[in-house]
Design a protein around this motif. Structure first.
Motif, short mmCIF file in Angstrom:
data_model
loop_
_atom_site.label_atom_id
_atom_site.label_comp_id
_atom_site.label_asym_id
_atom_site.label_seq_id
_atom_site.Cartn_x
_atom_site.Cartn_y
_atom_site.Cartn_z
N MET A 173 37.01 47.16 49.05
CA MET A 173 36.74 46.14 50.04
C MET A 173 35.24 45.86 50.04
N ALA A 174 34.89 44.60 50.02
CA ALA A 174 33.49 44.20 50.02
C ALA A 174 32.95 44.15 51.45
N TYR A 229 31.56 48.14 45.65
CA TYR A 229 31.46 49.37 44.88
C TYR A 229 32.38 49.27 43.68
N ARG A 230 31.85 49.56 42.50
CA ARG A 230 32.65 49.48 41.29
C ARG A 230 32.18 50.54 40.30
N LEU A 273 33.58 34.49 48.07
CA LEU A 273 32.96 35.21 46.95
C LEU A 273 33.44 36.65 46.91
N ALA A 274 33.53 37.29 48.06
CA ALA A 274 33.99 38.68 48.13
C ALA A 274 35.42 38.79 47.62
N LYS A 275 36.28 37.89 48.02
CA LYS A 275 37.67 37.91 47.54
C LYS A 275 37.73 37.68 46.04
N SER A 276 36.89 36.78 45.56
CA SER A 276 36.85 36.50 44.13
C SER A 276 36.45 37.74 43.33
N ARG A 277 35.40 38.43 43.78
CA ARG A 277 34.94 39.64 43.09
C ARG A 277 36.00 40.73 43.14
N GLU A 278 36.66 40.88 44.28
CA GLU A 278 37.72 41.89 44.38
C GLU A 278 38.86 41.57 43.43
N GLY A 279 39.21 40.31 43.32
CA GLY A 279 40.27 39.90 42.39
C GLY A 279 39.90 40.17 40.95
#
Length: 72
Positions: free
Chosen positions: A1-2, A16-17, A37-43
């Motif tokens: 989760m961002a 975190y990755r 943007l956060a949802k995009s990165r999580e995806g």
């Protein structure tokens, strides 16, 4: 989760990755843009398409050599 936070007028995301924290500006002062943007990165991370944000460094000599080759 961002995690989404505000720094000055801009919203930023932190995630975190692979044992490392990444911070990225949303480039916007709107919360909805940061959430997108956060949802995009999580995806991207879930699909395995996450690309490290560090830019590859290029030296002047490499650019000059490419220019000469292209010019010829």
């Amino acid at each position: 989760m961002a995690r989404i936070y505000k720094r000055g007028n801009m919203y930023w995301i932190q995630y975190y990755r692979a044992g490392k924290y990444y911070r990225e500006s949303s480039g916007s002062d709107r919360l909805i843009d940061a959430k997108k943007l956060a949802k995009s990165r999580e995806g991207e991370m879930v699909q395995g398409k996450f690309i490290n944000l560090k830019v590859e460094k290029t030296t002047f000599d490499q650019i000059a050599q490419d220019f000469i080759i292209d010019f010829e």
